[in-house]
Design a protein around this motif. Structure first.
Motif, mmCIF file in Angstrom:
data_model
loop_
_atom_site.group_PDB
_atom_site.id
_atom_site.type_symbol
_atom_site.label_atom_id
_atom_site.label_comp_id
_atom_site.label_asym_id
_atom_site.label_seq_id
_atom_site.Cartn_x
_atom_site.Cartn_y
_atom_site.Cartn_z
ATOM 1 N N LEU A 191 9.686 3.592 2.690
ATOM 2 C CA LEU A 191 10.391 2.745 3.653
ATOM 3 C C LEU A 191 9.767 2.904 5.032
ATOM 4 C CD1 LEU A 191 14.127 3.481 2.673
ATOM 5 C CD2 LEU A 191 12.565 1.769 1.710
ATOM 6 N N GLY A 192 10.082 1.965 5.898
ATOM 7 C CA GLY A 192 9.580 2.024 7.271
ATOM 8 C C GLY A 192 10.537 1.309 8.198
ATOM 9 N N ALA A 193 10.311 -0.003 8.384
ATOM 10 C CA ALA A 193 11.229 -0.814 9.197
ATOM 11 C C ALA A 193 12.602 -0.865 8.533
ATOM 12 C CB ALA A 193 10.666 -2.225 9.340
ATOM 13 N N HIS A 194 13.642 -0.940 9.355
ATOM 14 C CA HIS A 194 15.030 -1.036 8.859
ATOM 15 C C HIS A 194 15.371 0.141 7.931
ATOM 16 C CE1 HIS A 194 14.521 -5.103 10.379
ATOM 17 N NE2 HIS A 194 13.598 -5.342 9.479
ATOM 18 N N TYR A 195 14.818 1.307 8.230
ATOM 19 C CA TYR A 195 14.945 2.452 7.327
ATOM 20 C C TYR A 195 16.405 2.751 6.977
ATOM 21 C CZ TYR A 195 14.804 7.228 5.531
ATOM 22 O OH TYR A 195 14.978 8.341 4.751
ATOM 23 N N ASP A 196 17.255 2.883 7.981
ATOM 24 C CA ASP A 196 18.645 3.283 7.729
ATOM 25 C C ASP A 196 19.376 2.268 6.852
ATOM 26 O OD1 ASP A 196 18.315 5.587 9.222
ATOM 27 O OD2 ASP A 196 19.037 4.670 11.073
ATOM 28 N N VAL A 221 15.196 8.490 -7.265
ATOM 29 C CA VAL A 221 13.824 8.265 -6.816
ATOM 30 C C VAL A 221 13.566 9.119 -5.584
ATOM 31 C CG1 VAL A 221 13.829 5.900 -7.696
ATOM 32 C CG2 VAL A 221 14.439 6.319 -5.303
ATOM 33 N N THR A 222 12.298 9.314 -5.260
ATOM 34 C CA THR A 222 11.914 10.006 -4.030
ATOM 35 C C THR A 222 11.724 8.966 -2.930
ATOM 36 O OG1 THR A 222 10.815 11.770 -5.259
ATOM 37 C CG2 THR A 222 10.205 11.504 -2.938
ATOM 38 N N ILE A 223 12.502 9.076 -1.860
ATOM 39 C CA ILE A 223 12.424 8.119 -0.759
ATOM 40 C C ILE A 223 11.595 8.727 0.363
ATOM 41 C CG2 ILE A 223 13.730 6.773 0.931
ATOM 42 C CD1 ILE A 223 16.113 6.869 -1.033
ATOM 43 N N LEU A 224 10.547 8.021 0.747
ATOM 44 C CA LEU A 224 9.647 8.475 1.796
ATOM 45 C C LEU A 224 9.801 7.580 3.022
ATOM 46 C CD1 LEU A 224 6.488 8.832 -0.478
ATOM 47 C CD2 LEU A 224 8.088 10.647 0.141
ATOM 48 N N ARG A 225 9.455 8.107 4.177
ATOM 49 C CA ARG A 225 9.542 7.315 5.411
ATOM 50 C C ARG A 225 8.178 7.265 6.093
ATOM 51 N NH1 ARG A 225 14.290 7.814 9.995
ATOM 52 N NH2 ARG A 225 13.787 5.868 11.090
ATOM 53 N N ASN A 226 7.655 6.057 6.250
ATOM 54 C CA ASN A 226 6.404 5.877 6.976
ATOM 55 C C ASN A 226 6.737 5.481 8.411
ATOM 56 O OD1 ASN A 226 3.809 5.357 7.861
ATOM 57 N ND2 ASN A 226 3.715 3.322 6.932
ATOM 58 N N THR A 227 6.615 6.422 9.317
ATOM 59 C CA THR A 227 6.954 6.149 10.718
ATOM 60 C C THR A 227 5.904 5.278 11.406
ATOM 61 O OG1 THR A 227 5.887 8.212 11.392
ATOM 62 C CG2 THR A 227 8.260 8.291 10.945
ATOM 63 N N LYS A 228 4.755 5.097 10.739
ATOM 64 C CA LYS A 228 3.686 4.279 11.325
ATOM 65 C C LYS A 228 3.557 2.938 10.600
ATOM 66 C CE LYS A 228 1.085 8.385 12.752
ATOM 67 N NZ LYS A 228 -0.196 9.141 12.631
ATOM 68 N N TRP A 229 4.659 2.456 10.040
ATOM 69 C CA TRP A 229 4.631 1.233 9.238
ATOM 70 C C TRP A 229 4.094 0.036 10.017
ATOM 71 C CZ3 TRP A 229 7.352 -2.863 11.155
ATOM 72 C CH2 TRP A 229 8.352 -2.590 12.087
ATOM 73 N N SER A 289 1.591 -0.253 11.794
ATOM 74 C CA SER A 289 0.130 -0.345 11.827
ATOM 75 C C SER A 289 -0.444 -1.026 10.589
ATOM 76 C CB SER A 289 -0.489 1.041 12.006
ATOM 77 O OG SER A 289 -0.156 1.885 10.926
ATOM 78 N N GLY A 290 0.355 -1.254 9.548
ATOM 79 C CA GLY A 290 -0.140 -2.028 8.419
ATOM 80 C C GLY A 290 0.077 -1.381 7.059
ATOM 81 N N MET A 291 -0.218 -2.184 6.018
ATOM 82 C CA MET A 291 -0.004 -1.771 4.635
ATOM 83 C C MET A 291 -0.765 -0.504 4.272
ATOM 84 S SD MET A 291 1.457 -2.774 1.701
ATOM 85 C CE MET A 291 1.602 -4.559 1.588
ATOM 86 N N GLY A 292 -1.972 -0.363 4.822
ATOM 87 C CA GLY A 292 -2.779 0.812 4.498
ATOM 88 C C GLY A 292 -2.082 2.108 4.856
ATOM 89 N N SER A 293 -1.364 2.109 5.978
ATOM 90 C CA SER A 293 -0.674 3.336 6.393
ATOM 91 C C SER A 293 0.471 3.666 5.442
ATOM 92 C CB SER A 293 -0.150 3.195 7.826
ATOM 93 O OG SER A 293 0.957 2.316 7.881
ATOM 94 N N THR A 294 1.097 2.633 4.876
ATOM 95 C CA THR A 294 2.194 2.852 3.925
ATOM 96 C C THR A 294 1.664 3.431 2.623
ATOM 97 O OG1 THR A 294 3.512 1.074 4.901
ATOM 98 C CG2 THR A 294 4.063 1.724 2.656
ATOM 99 N N ILE A 295 0.561 2.861 2.124
ATOM 100 C CA ILE A 295 -0.053 3.404 0.909
ATOM 101 C C ILE A 295 -0.523 4.829 1.158
ATOM 102 C CG2 ILE A 295 -1.999 3.198 -0.685
ATOM 103 C CD1 ILE A 295 -1.815 0.156 -0.300
#
Length: 205
Positions: free
Chosen positions: A56-61, A72-80, A82-88
């Protein structure tokens, strides 16, 4: 008759985008008896013996509240942003930190609701047959995700630039790609008009 061993797969569901063209978080739009992201997780859970990671990234809460009850394991990408690559990259790095012997990672999206568990199982079956190859989806208009990336490419995934997604890696290694057809089913939902049309088509079919 010999049976191929089922590979150990981590499924990475990418759900960090802001849905800017939708005007609201598409991850939590209704789909069947749940939401788009709930539907994506439910499909993933039907694929036996795969560990599921959701980034997750935007609208995390808002989105977290919708899915925190799933196993499931929920992860947070704080740099979402910057683009899809950062999420992967953030997802693959988390998978590597678990230090489990995964043979590959199945990368999927929340906005392709017509793709079903049968398609995921077909990807895994083909990967079992050729575990050194990338197994991608033939969408009709191109080759992309869902796709299984072998573990030998994990380092490359963890080094993706912010604005490069899985299709960049697929294109780079196009000579080592096998595909499974999903023509007509891999349509992304990017606008309210697309969502409305797909809901109407889904319930009338």
């Amino acid at each position: 008759m010999s049976f191929l061993p089922k590979p150990k797969i981590a499924q990475l569901i990418l759900a960090a985008g802001s849905s800017s063209r939708m005007g609201e978080p598409k991850q939590v739009l209704p789909w069947n008896n749940t939401t788009l992201i709930g539907h994506a997780i439910q499909k993933a859970l039907l694929v036996q013996k795969t560990a599921i990671y959701v980034v997750l990234g935007a609208h995390y809460d808002t989105i977290y509240k919708e899915i925190c009850h799933f196993p499931v394991t929920i992860l947070r990408n704080t740099k979402w942003q910057s683009g899809m690559g950062s999420t992967i990259r953030s997802g693959v790095m988390a998978i590597q930190q678990d230090k489990l012997p995964y043979d590959g990672v199945l990368i999927s999206l929340v906005d392709q609701p017509l793709l079903d568990t049968t398609h995921f199982n077909s990807l895994i079956t083909k990967f079992s047959e050729e575990p050194s190859a990338i197994i991608a989806t033939d969408l009709g208009f191109g080759i992309g995700v869902p796709a299984i990336i072998p573990s030998k490419y994990f380092y490359e995934l963890s080094q993706l630039q912010a604005d490069f997604g899985a299709r960049y890696l697929i294109k780079k290694h196009i000579d080592n790609i096998n595909t499974v057809d999903a023509i007509g089913k891999g349509i992304d939902i990017d606008t309210i008009a697309q969502y409305t049309a797909m809901v109407k088509s889904n319930f009338s079919s």
